[in-house]
Design a protein around this motif. Structure first.
Motif, PDB file in Angstrom:
ATOM      1  N   VAL A 139      76.238  20.477  59.185  1.00  0.00           N
ATOM      2  CA  VAL A 139      77.314  20.090  58.280  1.00  0.00           C
ATOM      3  C   VAL A 139      78.433  19.387  59.046  1.00  0.00           C
ATOM      4  CG1 VAL A 139      76.877  21.904  56.572  1.00  0.00           C
ATOM      5  CG2 VAL A 139      78.451  22.342  58.459  1.00  0.00           C
ATOM      6  N   ARG A 140      79.242  18.679  58.275  1.00  0.00           N
ATOM      7  CA  ARG A 140      80.408  17.979  58.829  1.00  0.00           C
ATOM      8  C   ARG A 140      81.638  18.485  58.078  1.00  0.00           C
ATOM      9  NH1 ARG A 140      78.731  12.864  58.889  1.00  0.00           N
ATOM     10  NH2 ARG A 140      78.419  12.895  56.657  1.00  0.00           N
ATOM     11  N   MET A 141      82.659  18.876  58.823  1.00  0.00           N
ATOM     12  CA  MET A 141      83.912  19.289  58.196  1.00  0.00           C
ATOM     13  C   MET A 141      84.615  18.053  57.651  1.00  0.00           C
ATOM     14  SD  MET A 141      85.656  22.055  60.685  1.00  0.00           S
ATOM     15  CE  MET A 141      84.880  23.591  61.099  1.00  0.00           C
ATOM     16  N   LEU A 142      85.144  18.173  56.453  1.00  0.00           N
ATOM     17  CA  LEU A 142      85.901  17.079  55.849  1.00  0.00           C
ATOM     18  C   LEU A 142      87.399  17.345  55.918  1.00  0.00           C
ATOM     19  CD1 LEU A 142      83.646  16.512  52.741  1.00  0.00           C
ATOM     20  CD2 LEU A 142      83.667  15.210  54.866  1.00  0.00           C
ATOM     21  N   CYS A 143      87.756  18.608  56.028  1.00  0.00           N
ATOM     22  CA  CYS A 143      89.155  19.002  56.175  1.00  0.00           C
ATOM     23  C   CYS A 143      89.177  20.420  56.720  1.00  0.00           C
ATOM     24  CB  CYS A 143      89.865  18.922  54.824  1.00  0.00           C
ATOM     25  SG  CYS A 143      91.639  19.141  54.972  1.00  0.00           S
ATOM     26  N   ASP A 177      95.349  28.231  61.529  1.00  0.00           N
ATOM     27  CA  ASP A 177      96.602  28.708  62.106  1.00  0.00           C
ATOM     28  C   ASP A 177      97.794  27.863  61.665  1.00  0.00           C
ATOM     29  OD1 ASP A 177      95.293  30.770  63.467  1.00  0.00           O
ATOM     30  OD2 ASP A 177      94.793  29.424  65.122  1.00  0.00           O
ATOM     31  N   ASP A 178      97.947  27.665  60.361  1.00  0.00           N
ATOM     32  CA  ASP A 178      99.093  26.987  59.754  1.00  0.00           C
ATOM     33  C   ASP A 178      99.218  25.501  60.066  1.00  0.00           C
ATOM     34  OD1 ASP A 178      99.959  29.305  58.447  1.00  0.00           O
ATOM     35  OD2 ASP A 178     101.011  29.989  60.250  1.00  0.00           O
ATOM     36  N   ASP A 179      98.093  24.852  60.371  1.00  0.00           N
ATOM     37  CA  ASP A 179      98.126  23.406  60.585  1.00  0.00           C
ATOM     38  C   ASP A 179      96.702  22.855  60.462  1.00  0.00           C
ATOM     39  OD1 ASP A 179      99.201  20.926  61.015  1.00  0.00           O
ATOM     40  OD2 ASP A 179      99.657  21.237  63.129  1.00  0.00           O
ATOM     41  N   PHE A 180      96.612  21.552  60.314  1.00  0.00           N
ATOM     42  CA  PHE A 180      95.294  20.937  60.245  1.00  0.00           C
ATOM     43  C   PHE A 180      94.701  20.855  61.640  1.00  0.00           C
ATOM     44  CE2 PHE A 180      97.125  19.495  56.259  1.00  0.00           C
ATOM     45  CZ  PHE A 180      96.100  19.833  55.392  1.00  0.00           C
ATOM     46  N   ALA A 181      93.417  21.144  61.730  1.00  0.00           N
ATOM     47  CA  ALA A 181      92.691  21.118  63.004  1.00  0.00           C
ATOM     48  C   ALA A 181      91.673  19.984  62.975  1.00  0.00           C
ATOM     49  CB  ALA A 181      92.000  22.461  63.229  1.00  0.00           C
ATOM     50  N   GLU A 182      91.029  19.776  64.101  1.00  0.00           N
ATOM     51  CA  GLU A 182      90.037  18.715  64.223  1.00  0.00           C
ATOM     52  C   GLU A 182      88.817  19.008  63.348  1.00  0.00           C
ATOM     53  OE1 GLU A 182      87.255  16.651  67.683  1.00  0.00           O
ATOM     54  OE2 GLU A 182      88.557  18.320  68.187  1.00  0.00           O
ATOM     55  N   ASP A 183      88.357  17.982  62.647  1.00  0.00           N
ATOM     56  CA  ASP A 183      87.134  18.098  61.858  1.00  0.00           C
ATOM     57  C   ASP A 183      85.950  17.845  62.789  1.00  0.00           C
ATOM     58  OD1 ASP A 183      88.652  18.468  59.591  1.00  0.00           O
ATOM     59  OD2 ASP A 183      88.671  16.348  59.074  1.00  0.00           O
ATOM     60  N   VAL A 196      90.616  27.773  56.780  1.00  0.00           N
ATOM     61  CA  VAL A 196      89.917  27.294  55.581  1.00  0.00           C
ATOM     62  C   VAL A 196      89.409  25.900  55.884  1.00  0.00           C
ATOM     63  CG1 VAL A 196      90.140  26.683  53.134  1.00  0.00           C
ATOM     64  CG2 VAL A 196      91.434  28.617  54.048  1.00  0.00           C
ATOM     65  N   PHE A 197      88.156  25.620  55.491  1.00  0.00           N
ATOM     66  CA  PHE A 197      87.665  24.251  55.635  1.00  0.00           C
ATOM     67  C   PHE A 197      86.648  23.923  54.565  1.00  0.00           C
ATOM     68  CE2 PHE A 197      85.386  26.810  58.838  1.00  0.00           C
ATOM     69  CZ  PHE A 197      84.056  26.595  58.498  1.00  0.00           C
ATOM     70  N   VAL A 198      86.460  22.622  54.370  1.00  0.00           N
ATOM     71  CA  VAL A 198      85.466  22.101  53.432  1.00  0.00           C
ATOM     72  C   VAL A 198      84.453  21.341  54.253  1.00  0.00           C
ATOM     73  CG1 VAL A 198      85.056  20.549  51.491  1.00  0.00           C
ATOM     74  CG2 VAL A 198      87.181  21.838  51.610  1.00  0.00           C
TER      75      VAL A 198
END
Length: 177
Positions: free
Chosen positions: A30-34, A38-44, A17-19
């Motif tokens: 676009v730029r990922m903000l979050c 796979d159950d953890d935060f990844a690089e934006d 999931v990302f915004v």
């Protein structure tokens, strides 16, 4: 965004999931903000929309759901079978500011019509507007600080000129006398 994205991923059992935020004036990037993966935060990251299911969501400004065979439609996304994209709009309600993207590696039933996604998109839009307002406020504070420093330097320079000029004027007056 972190809590919103993490809770969405866990509650709805999506693998990723990302915004995103549309990059100023460039509708194809676009730029990922979050980014949760796979159950953890990844690089934006920033990425081009061309060749992605996200392009339909952002460029057409409508919710996009692909429940199965995503990798057949979009070969650049191997291992992904399902996609749900929900546009995030500017306050005018017509301009797309970014989107919420949900990916999964298993087929999904059509859940795009659930009201929760409109609520999540509205929440993401409010957060995006808040972040932009904070950035503008930081920029204005930096401008005000620069103007304040210049005013202090001007006042200091005037005081120094006065302190130097006063004795020289006195010496000149005594010399003439």
């Amino acid at each position: 965004f972190r809590a919103l994205v993490e809770n969405c991923a866990k509650a709805l059992a999506f693998r990723e999931v990302f915004v995103t935020e549309c990059i100023g004036g460039h509708p194809g990037r676009v730029r990922m903000l979050c980014h949760w993966q796979d159950d953890d935060f990844a690089e934006d990251v920033e990425y081009e929309l061309a060749g992605t299911p996200c392009a339909r969501t952002i460029l057409e400004g409508r919710t996009t759901f692909i429940g199965d065979r995503l990798e057949a439609l979009y070969p650049a996304w191997p291992g992904q079978l399902a996609y749900l994209g929900v546009p995030v709009f500017e306050p005018d309600g017509a301009t797309v500011a970014g989107h919420l993207a949900f990916y999964d590696d298993r087929p999904r039933a059509d859940i795009a019509a659930l009201p929760v996604f409109r609520i999540l998109a509205a929440r993401a839009g409010a957060e995006l507007l808040r972040l932009r307002a904070e950035a503008r406020a930081r920029k204005h504070l930096a401008t005000a600080a620069t103007a304040s420093r210049r005013a202090v330097i001007h006042d200091l320079a005037s005081a120094i000129v006065h302190e130097i000029n006063q004795p020289l004027t006195s010496v000149h007056a005594y010399a003439q006398a």
